[in-house]
Design a protein around this motif. Sequence first.
Motif, mmCIF file in Angstrom:
data_model
loop_
_atom_site.group_PDB
_atom_site.id
_atom_site.type_symbol
_atom_site.label_atom_id
_atom_site.label_comp_id
_atom_site.label_asym_id
_atom_site.label_seq_id
_atom_site.Cartn_x
_atom_site.Cartn_y
_atom_site.Cartn_z
ATOM 1 N N VAL A 117 73.861 39.586 57.542
ATOM 2 C CA VAL A 117 73.800 38.206 58.049
ATOM 3 C C VAL A 117 72.364 37.861 58.455
ATOM 4 N N ALA A 118 71.653 38.835 59.008
ATOM 5 C CA ALA A 118 70.251 38.584 59.392
ATOM 6 C C ALA A 118 69.427 38.218 58.149
ATOM 7 N N LYS B 17 81.064 36.845 56.682
ATOM 8 C CA LYS B 17 80.647 38.117 57.284
ATOM 9 C C LYS B 17 80.782 38.071 58.809
ATOM 10 N N LEU B 18 80.516 36.900 59.383
ATOM 11 C CA LEU B 18 80.620 36.768 60.844
ATOM 12 C C LEU B 18 82.055 37.026 61.332
ATOM 13 N N THR B 19 83.018 36.648 60.508
ATOM 14 C CA THR B 19 84.421 36.895 60.873
ATOM 15 C C THR B 19 84.662 38.376 61.112
ATOM 16 N N PHE B 20 84.119 39.221 60.228
ATOM 17 C CA PHE B 20 84.343 40.669 60.362
ATOM 18 C C PHE B 20 83.454 41.266 61.453
ATOM 19 N N ILE B 21 82.324 40.609 61.720
ATOM 20 C CA ILE B 21 81.494 41.029 62.858
ATOM 21 C C ILE B 21 82.264 40.795 64.165
ATOM 22 N N ARG B 22 82.966 39.679 64.243
ATOM 23 C CA ARG B 22 83.727 39.370 65.465
ATOM 24 C C ARG B 22 84.914 40.316 65.658
ATOM 25 N N ASP B 23 85.551 40.707 64.550
ATOM 26 C CA ASP B 23 86.811 41.454 64.592
ATOM 27 C C ASP B 23 86.622 42.791 65.312
ATOM 28 N N MET C 193 63.879 30.555 67.484
ATOM 29 C CA MET C 193 64.836 31.497 68.068
ATOM 30 C C MET C 193 65.928 31.740 67.042
ATOM 31 N N MET C 194 66.370 32.986 66.910
ATOM 32 C CA MET C 194 67.405 33.335 65.933
ATOM 33 C C MET C 194 68.499 34.148 66.619
ATOM 34 N N ASN C 195 69.731 33.626 66.589
ATOM 35 C CA ASN C 195 70.869 34.318 67.208
ATOM 36 C C ASN C 195 72.050 34.307 66.258
ATOM 37 N N LEU C 196 72.887 35.316 66.357
ATOM 38 C CA LEU C 196 74.140 35.267 65.598
ATOM 39 C C LEU C 196 75.070 34.231 66.209
ATOM 40 N N ILE C 197 75.296 34.373 67.511
ATOM 41 C CA ILE C 197 76.253 33.506 68.198
ATOM 42 C C ILE C 197 75.607 32.960 69.472
#
Length: 209
Positions: free
Chosen positions: A36-37, A15-21, A157-161
């Motif tokens: 993702v959360a 899912k992160l791949t499509f979040i980045r795109d 702490m919670m982060n995507l990236i």
Amino acid sequence: MGKLIVCDHPLIQHKLTFIRDMRTSTKEFRELVDEVATLMAYEITRNLPLQTITVQTPVAETETQVISGRMLGLVPILRAGLGMVDGVLKLIPGAKVGHVGLFRDPETLQPVEYYTKLPTDVQERELIVIDPMLATGGSAIAAIDVLKKRGCSQIKMMNLIAAPEGVKAVQEAHPDVDIYVAALDSHLNDHGYIIPGLGDAGDRLYGTK
Ligand code: URA
């Protein structure tokens, strides 16, 4: 020193791949961040303590487990942190939600607190500070400072990236805080963007660019 935990579950990474795109629409971006959360909440709650209780099933009495210990609180950093709150609440619906708003002073470049609203029992809760991007670490450190000043002691702490620079800064300022991320990226560019990152998380969540 706080731990850095990279949540490398295949669904999160996919899912992160499509979040980045950059071709991903605002609607899809928001939905993916939410999903993702939820998946990250599963990882972040993995070590919650359990206690044994007895229940009566329709056919027998049995000893079984429930979550014990402190209740949870979520603290999104405005505004991008809001994009991950509902996803976490899907797994932890009883969590209370506080908010911390920070802006960067254009002259000092330091984060300035402009809004804080926390649950009244916040110091009794285990808190998850939420922000999709851990860049320089300035906002994360300031938000954790706000919570510690109010007597909070159990904070994650919670982060995507995250950028390595931000992880180092938070670990140095708050060595008791573990950091959960979906990815640890390469570095920050001269404008403070995480490379490769996903661009501006707030703008992509809310379609403001
Ligand atoms: N904040 C963002 O939204 N993106 C970055 O890359 C860095 C900080």
